[in-house]
Design an enzyme around this catalytic site. Structure first.
Site, short mmCIF file in Angstrom:
data_model
loop_
_atom_site.label_atom_id
_atom_site.label_comp_id
_atom_site.label_asym_id
_atom_site.label_seq_id
_atom_site.Cartn_x
_atom_site.Cartn_y
_atom_site.Cartn_z
N HIS A 135 0.87 -1.19 0.00
CA HIS A 135 0.00 0.00 0.00
C HIS A 135 0.90 1.23 0.00
CE1 HIS A 135 -2.90 2.89 1.74
NE2 HIS A 135 -3.85 2.03 1.42
N ASP A 212 2.47 -4.72 8.09
CA ASP A 212 1.28 -3.90 7.86
C ASP A 212 0.06 -4.81 7.99
OD1 ASP A 212 -0.91 -2.59 6.83
OD2 ASP A 212 0.08 -1.90 5.01
N GLN A 215 -5.12 -5.31 6.70
CA GLN A 215 -6.11 -6.23 6.11
C GLN A 215 -6.12 -7.59 6.79
OE1 GLN A 215 -8.36 -5.28 4.02
NE2 GLN A 215 -7.47 -3.31 3.40
N LYS A 238 -11.00 -0.19 9.85
CA LYS A 238 -11.23 -1.37 9.01
C LYS A 238 -11.66 -2.58 9.84
CE LYS A 238 -8.21 0.26 5.39
NZ LYS A 238 -6.99 0.09 4.61
N CYS A 381 -4.68 2.42 -3.81
CA CYS A 381 -3.43 2.80 -3.14
C CYS A 381 -2.33 1.77 -3.34
CB CYS A 381 -3.64 3.06 -1.64
SG CYS A 381 -4.74 4.42 -1.31
C1 LIG Z 1 -5.99 0.76 4.41
C2 LIG Z 1 -4.60 0.28 4.35
C3 LIG Z 1 -3.53 1.06 4.78
C4 LIG Z 1 -3.69 2.47 5.27
O1 LIG Z 1 -4.60 2.57 6.30
P1 LIG Z 1 -5.06 4.06 6.76
O2 LIG Z 1 -6.19 3.77 7.67
O3 LIG Z 1 -5.47 4.78 5.52
O4 LIG Z 1 -3.90 4.67 7.41
C5 LIG Z 1 -2.27 0.51 4.73
N1 LIG Z 1 -2.07 -0.71 4.28
C6 LIG Z 1 -3.06 -1.49 3.85
C7 LIG Z 1 -2.78 -2.88 3.38
C8 LIG Z 1 -4.36 -1.03 3.86
O5 LIG Z 1 -5.35 -1.79 3.42
#
Ligand SMILES: *Cc1c(COP(=O)(O)O)cnc(C)c1O
Length: 426
Positions: A135, A212, A215, A238, A381
């Site tokens: 991302h 990260d 998800q 999320k 993104c």
């Molecule tokens: C949504 C997302 C982000 C960023 O999250 P924010 O809430 O916009 O800071 C980073 N990495 C992944 C894989 C995402 O899905």
């Protein structure tokens, strides 16, 4: 509300979605005259009543600044806010509550590590390993760090199944590697990356690892100690929480050794006109008044998910994945990106980014919206990944545990109609 039978099998017991849908008021509306089918959960999830109530309750009864006042409201606000740190630590199995830092979102958490660790620790020629599927949040901060420190960025490519190429990864590792920063579950490819193996291999060459978890945390049980990552980030919005609250997990010794990121109130011990001493963990990294209501509501989201059980959520989403891929397979020439799921739906996330030759993803999304179906179109993104796949955009349907098999039917038949409609124009 009326409960309908799941499509794949005539089950007597209601599905997880049928049990929880009444907790999500927003799902019970019509969009363009059709019942809303919300399939943009990888961008943000919907919020259950318990989370909405937590925000309302806080402002109605407990609103005061935290950590500052002796008075009752401040004590209540502080207690509620700090209780969420314990919940979050438990939710991801951190060894200590001091290892959880609240941030605005995952993006801020990654920037915190980039500035507070990367800017001070990396030397010219040091290497940072990322992947082509990251991302933008896990690319741009490291570009800043590389530009300022002279560190070098390396990127793990995709394997033949369009997942994480572990062989390529290990070929990039060397004693020059200082950081590996990798997405746990790709928001575009849906692949679940082997983070435990990635951490073990990176640690062998002395590199640190950031995962990260944006998800993965909403959909899978997470155990940061079992993964053995050095940092782990997630966004509350999320995982049924409100916007404005995410978190950073970091191993205590590593967080202790890091400089502060933002300076100001809350993060200090003593302030003099020309210098300051800093608070201990985790407050060293929480400058200024935090998002008190949002963090408290994130706690309500964690309680909500925990009450259902992350194993149960994951198992139900595997059923949804299997059904989604079965149904999408009935559309000839639909190209879905990322690894295929196993027959039982395991092995990837409940999302599908796809293209149909000759049709623009935005047009697909616009027509599906006419049928009440909310999907995403664009690069999600992950523009470098789209470039890599020679695409400018994809359409993406992403599911959560409140989505039903019937909604997959509505989505797939609307998609078929849309494709037919455009094919007649061509
Ligand atoms: C949504 C997302 C982000 C960023 O999250 P924010 O809430 O916009 O800071 C980073 N990495 C992944 C894989 C995402 O899905």
């Amino acid at each position: 509300m009326t409960l309908t039978q799941a499509t794949p099998s005539a089950q007597a017991t209601p599905t997880l979605a049928q049990q929880v849908r009444s907790d999500f008021p927003i799902l019970h509306q019509e969009v363009n005259g059709k019942p809303l089918v919300y399939l943009d959960n990888a961008a943000t999830s919907q919020k259950p009543i318990a989370v909405l109530d937590a925000i309302h309750h806080y402002y109605e009864r407990d609103n005061a600044n935290v950590h500052r006042g002796i008075h009752t409201l401040s004590a209540r606000a502080t207690e509620a806010y700090e209780a969420v740190r314990d919940k979050t630590a438990q939710f991801v199995n951190a060894a200590s509550r001091n290892e959880i830092v609240f941030t605005r979102n995952a993006t801020e958490a990654i920037n915190l590590v980039a500035y507070a660790w990367g800017m001070g620790s990396l030397q010219p020629g040091d290497e940072i390993i990322l992947t082509v599927m990251e991302h933008h949040s896990n690319l741009v901060p490291w570009q800043f760090v590389a530009q300022r420190t002279g560190a070098v960025l390396k990127h793990v490519q995709l394997n033949a199944e369009e997942g994480f190429d572990f062989e390529h990864f290990t070929s990039l590792l060397s004693e020059k590697t200082k950081l590996v920063s990798v997405v746990h579950v790709s928001n575009t490819l849906g692949c679940i990356n082997p983070v435990t193996e990635i951490c073990a291999a990176a640690h062998q060459v002395g590199a640190k690892v950031l995962i990260d978890g944006c998800q993965s945390t909403p959909h899978l049980p997470i155990d940061v100690q079992a993964i053995d990552c050095d940092w782990f980030v997630a966004s509350g919005h999320k995982m049924c929480g409100p916007t404005g609250a995410g978190f950073l997990y970091g191993k205590q010794a590593i967080l202790e050794a890091m400089n502060p990121f933002l300076g100001g109130g809350e993060m200090i011990q003593d302030v003099f006109l020309d210098h300051s001493t800093y608070a201990g963990l985790p407050h060293k990294f929480e400058a200024g008044t935090p998002a008190i209501a949002e963090v408290i509501a994130l706690g309500a989201a964690i309680d909500y998910l925990t009450a259902i059980g992350m194993d149960k959520i994951h198992a139900y989403e595997e059923e949804l994945t299997a059904y989604l891929f079965q149904q999408l397979a009935t559309i000839p020439n639909l190209r879905i990106y990322g690894p295929k799921p196993q027959a039982n739906g395991s092995g990837r996330a409940a999302l599908a980014a796809f293209t149909y030759e000759g049709l623009h993803a935005n047009d697909l999304a616009t027509l599906l919206d006419q049928s009440g179906v909310a999907i995403r179109s664009g690069h999600h993104c992950t523009q470098p990944l789209h470039n890599q796949l020679d695409l400018s955009s994809t359409a993406r349907a992403s599911l959560y545990f409140y989505n039903t098999f019937e909604e997959i039917d509505v989505f797939v038949s609307a998609l078929k109609e849309t494709i037919e409609f455009f094919s007649e124009l061509l």
